[in-house]
Design a protein around this motif. Sequence first.
Motif, PDB file in Angstrom:
ATOM      1  N   ILE A  57      52.611  41.022  39.638  1.00  0.00           N
ATOM      2  CA  ILE A  57      51.409  40.190  39.481  1.00  0.00           C
ATOM      3  C   ILE A  57      50.657  40.183  40.806  1.00  0.00           C
ATOM      4  O   ILE A  57      51.205  39.792  41.838  1.00  0.00           O
ATOM      5  N   ASP A  58      49.429  40.636  40.779  1.00  0.00           N
ATOM      6  CA  ASP A  58      48.606  40.655  41.987  1.00  0.00           C
ATOM      7  C   ASP A  58      47.960  39.277  42.148  1.00  0.00           C
ATOM      8  O   ASP A  58      46.930  38.981  41.545  1.00  0.00           O
ATOM      9  N   TYR A  59      48.576  38.446  42.976  1.00  0.00           N
ATOM     10  CA  TYR A  59      48.102  37.069  43.128  1.00  0.00           C
ATOM     11  C   TYR A  59      46.733  37.011  43.801  1.00  0.00           C
ATOM     12  O   TYR A  59      45.930  36.117  43.508  1.00  0.00           O
ATOM     13  N   ASP A  60      46.459  37.941  44.714  1.00  0.00           N
ATOM     14  CA  ASP A  60      45.145  37.956  45.365  1.00  0.00           C
ATOM     15  C   ASP A  60      44.047  38.276  44.355  1.00  0.00           C
ATOM     16  O   ASP A  60      42.970  37.669  44.375  1.00  0.00           O
ATOM     17  N   GLN A  78      40.268  34.206  38.814  1.00  0.00           N
ATOM     18  CA  GLN A  78      40.578  33.031  38.006  1.00  0.00           C
ATOM     19  C   GLN A  78      39.557  31.904  38.120  1.00  0.00           C
ATOM     20  O   GLN A  78      39.155  31.325  37.101  1.00  0.00           O
ATOM     21  N   PRO A  79      39.075  31.547  39.329  1.00  0.00           N
ATOM     22  CA  PRO A  79      38.074  30.467  39.376  1.00  0.00           C
ATOM     23  C   PRO A  79      36.806  30.803  38.601  1.00  0.00           C
ATOM     24  O   PRO A  79      36.280  29.961  37.863  1.00  0.00           O
ATOM     25  N   MET A  80      36.315  32.040  38.749  1.00  0.00           N
ATOM     26  CA  MET A  80      35.096  32.426  38.036  1.00  0.00           C
ATOM     27  C   MET A  80      35.333  32.472  36.534  1.00  0.00           C
ATOM     28  O   MET A  80      34.451  32.124  35.740  1.00  0.00           O
ATOM     29  N   LEU A  81      36.534  32.903  36.147  1.00  0.00           N
ATOM     30  CA  LEU A  81      36.847  32.956  34.721  1.00  0.00           C
ATOM     31  C   LEU A  81      36.853  31.560  34.114  1.00  0.00           C
ATOM     32  O   LEU A  81      36.296  31.325  33.038  1.00  0.00           O
ATOM     33  N   MET A  82      37.464  30.618  34.801  1.00  0.00           N
ATOM     34  CA  MET A  82      37.525  29.257  34.281  1.00  0.00           C
ATOM     35  C   MET A  82      36.158  28.591  34.300  1.00  0.00           C
ATOM     36  O   MET A  82      35.837  27.773  33.429  1.00  0.00           O
ATOM     37  N   LEU A  83      35.335  28.955  35.275  1.00  0.00           N
ATOM     38  CA  LEU A  83      33.965  28.460  35.280  1.00  0.00           C
ATOM     39  C   LEU A  83      33.220  28.950  34.044  1.00  0.00           C
ATOM     40  O   LEU A  83      32.463  28.215  33.405  1.00  0.00           O
ATOM     41  N   GLY A  84      33.454  30.206  33.709  1.00  0.00           N
ATOM     42  CA  GLY A  84      32.797  30.763  32.538  1.00  0.00           C
ATOM     43  C   GLY A  84      33.296  30.186  31.231  1.00  0.00           C
ATOM     44  O   GLY A  84      32.564  30.158  30.239  1.00  0.00           O
ATOM     45  N   ALA A 129      49.957  42.694  33.758  1.00  0.00           N
ATOM     46  CA  ALA A 129      50.646  41.492  34.237  1.00  0.00           C
ATOM     47  C   ALA A 129      49.672  40.501  34.863  1.00  0.00           C
ATOM     48  O   ALA A 129      49.755  39.290  34.621  1.00  0.00           O
ATOM     49  N   THR A 130      48.728  41.001  35.668  1.00  0.00           N
ATOM     50  CA  THR A 130      47.781  40.115  36.348  1.00  0.00           C
ATOM     51  C   THR A 130      46.794  39.496  35.368  1.00  0.00           C
ATOM     52  O   THR A 130      46.486  38.301  35.450  1.00  0.00           O
ATOM     53  N   ALA A 131      46.297  40.304  34.428  1.00  0.00           N
ATOM     54  CA  ALA A 131      45.355  39.773  33.436  1.00  0.00           C
ATOM     55  C   ALA A 131      46.015  38.689  32.584  1.00  0.00           C
ATOM     56  O   ALA A 131      45.400  37.663  32.276  1.00  0.00           O
ATOM     57  N   THR A 132      47.277  38.907  32.224  1.00  0.00           N
ATOM     58  CA  THR A 132      47.988  37.906  31.426  1.00  0.00           C
ATOM     59  C   THR A 132      48.241  36.641  32.234  1.00  0.00           C
ATOM     60  O   THR A 132      48.161  35.527  31.708  1.00  0.00           O
ATOM     61  N   PHE A 133      48.539  36.816  33.515  1.00  0.00           N
ATOM     62  CA  PHE A 133      48.756  35.664  34.395  1.00  0.00           C
ATOM     63  C   PHE A 133      47.490  34.814  34.489  1.00  0.00           C
ATOM     64  O   PHE A 133      47.538  33.580  34.372  1.00  0.00           O
ATOM     65  N   ILE A 134      46.351  35.471  34.678  1.00  0.00           N
ATOM     66  CA  ILE A 134      45.077  34.748  34.734  1.00  0.00           C
ATOM     67  C   ILE A 134      44.773  34.105  33.388  1.00  0.00           C
ATOM     68  O   ILE A 134      44.261  32.979  33.309  1.00  0.00           O
ATOM     69  N   MET A 135      45.109  34.830  32.321  1.00  0.00           N
ATOM     70  CA  MET A 135      44.817  34.340  30.978  1.00  0.00           C
ATOM     71  C   MET A 135      45.582  33.057  30.673  1.00  0.00           C
ATOM     72  O   MET A 135      45.129  32.234  29.870  1.00  0.00           O
ATOM     73  N   THR A 136      46.734  32.864  31.303  1.00  0.00           N
ATOM     74  CA  THR A 136      47.493  31.636  31.082  1.00  0.00           C
ATOM     75  C   THR A 136      46.685  30.414  31.518  1.00  0.00           C
ATOM     76  O   THR A 136      46.631  29.399  30.814  1.00  0.00           O
ATOM     77  N   PHE A 137      46.030  30.521  32.664  1.00  0.00           N
ATOM     78  CA  PHE A 137      45.214  29.409  33.153  1.00  0.00           C
ATOM     79  C   PHE A 137      43.976  29.200  32.277  1.00  0.00           C
ATOM     80  O   PHE A 137      43.662  28.080  31.874  1.00  0.00           O
ATOM     81  N   SER A 138      43.274  30.302  32.001  1.00  0.00           N
ATOM     82  CA  SER A 138      42.022  30.175  31.247  1.00  0.00           C
ATOM     83  C   SER A 138      42.277  29.765  29.800  1.00  0.00           C
ATOM     84  O   SER A 138      41.526  28.966  29.229  1.00  0.00           O
ATOM     85  N   ILE A 159      57.379  35.150  44.077  1.00  0.00           N
ATOM     86  CA  ILE A 159      56.181  34.340  43.812  1.00  0.00           C
ATOM     87  C   ILE A 159      55.451  34.081  45.123  1.00  0.00           C
ATOM     88  O   ILE A 159      56.069  33.671  46.112  1.00  0.00           O
ATOM     89  N   CYS A 160      54.162  34.337  45.133  1.00  0.00           N
ATOM     90  CA  CYS A 160      53.333  34.007  46.297  1.00  0.00           C
ATOM     91  C   CYS A 160      52.907  32.546  46.160  1.00  0.00           C
ATOM     92  O   CYS A 160      51.926  32.230  45.469  1.00  0.00           O
ATOM     93  N   TRP A 161      53.635  31.677  46.809  1.00  0.00           N
ATOM     94  CA  TRP A 161      53.488  30.248  46.548  1.00  0.00           C
ATOM     95  C   TRP A 161      52.151  29.695  47.023  1.00  0.00           C
ATOM     96  O   TRP A 161      51.589  28.791  46.389  1.00  0.00           O
ATOM     97  N   SER A 162      51.632  30.201  48.123  1.00  0.00           N
ATOM     98  CA  SER A 162      50.351  29.678  48.613  1.00  0.00           C
ATOM     99  C   SER A 162      49.221  30.010  47.647  1.00  0.00           C
ATOM    100  O   SER A 162      48.383  29.150  47.320  1.00  0.00           O
ATOM    101  N   GLU A 163      49.188  31.269  47.162  1.00  0.00           N
ATOM    102  CA  GLU A 163      48.165  31.653  46.189  1.00  0.00           C
ATOM    103  C   GLU A 163      48.339  30.898  44.875  1.00  0.00           C
ATOM    104  O   GLU A 163      47.362  30.461  44.260  1.00  0.00           O
ATOM    105  N   LEU A 164      49.596  30.733  44.449  1.00  0.00           N
ATOM    106  CA  LEU A 164      49.853  29.993  43.214  1.00  0.00           C
ATOM    107  C   LEU A 164      49.405  28.540  43.351  1.00  0.00           C
ATOM    108  O   LEU A 164      48.846  27.957  42.410  1.00  0.00           O
ATOM    109  N   GLY A 165      49.628  27.958  44.521  1.00  0.00           N
ATOM    110  CA  GLY A 165      49.182  26.587  44.751  1.00  0.00           C
ATOM    111  C   GLY A 165      47.669  26.455  44.663  1.00  0.00           C
ATOM    112  O   GLY A 165      47.154  25.483  44.088  1.00  0.00           O
TER     113      GLY A 165
END
Length: 303
Positions: free
Chosen positions: A26-29, A35-41, A202-211, A126-132
Amino acid sequence: MIMGAAASTVYYNIRLRHPTLSMPIIDYDLALLFQPMLMLGISIGVAFNVLFADWMVTILLLIIFLVTSTKAFFRGVAAWKKETLFKKEAARILAQTVNEEAEGYIPLSSGPTNSRREQVSIFENICWSELGLLLLVWGTFLALQITKNYTSNCSISYWVLNSLQHYKFFPGIVGGLLGLGGGFILGPLFLELGVPPQVSSATATFIMTFSASMSVIEYYLLKRFPVPYALYFSVVAIISALIGQKAVGKLIKILGRASLIIFILAFTIFVSPVSLGGTGIFNMIGKMERREYMGFENLCKQH
């Protein structure tokens, strides 16, 4: 359903490593960038879903998914051809090495060895800072949505809260409008950017969990969320996603072709508008026969 499948897939992927680099799959960067722009949309997408008639959403669903699946398919074909060339080159090098060893010549190492760690603990992966930061963004938007739900529609406070959610982004708008998590748009987009298929998925699915979770909350607040059906389909999606992840992982290891992920993505995107679009067309015909109103809805009416 999408949220359940995404969550189970993230649970499976969170332990895996990048196919070539010493980092998580999962590319956390990349997730933090999109993710922020996706959730804004998502916010404006959900508003459009309320505003647009069902037949408009159905047509948009068909157009966007057919175009996306076609592009993903051709991307998969290109990746398949590239993998075929790599396999031929690897076979040639292997045959050459065997011949040289048979003649008693052992070549020296021509470069540094691959120090990539195959297995690490989940905690290290897990990249904890990015996840936070991702959780902070998600929590901020959740607070805004809950607060907005307790304001009068189209009031001054309603639009003030909406103004705090600017910089809308296309995948989020599409995800909110069509009731998706945006991953169907981000997956092909990452592939176009040159991200490896495993990392892209993996990254798209990770972002999709939030959105997707944000979409669920917004539709629940709009009273457009049948909880019993959602729970049932979530359980089915979770089980199916876990089985699918393991099966696809085995196939990739056996065949050595990560392009299978692209073809599966293209097929899934293609099947979705066929099934959902068919249902939408059927409902649209029923409304036409009953002479129901099929124009724009009032965004400011109380739900």
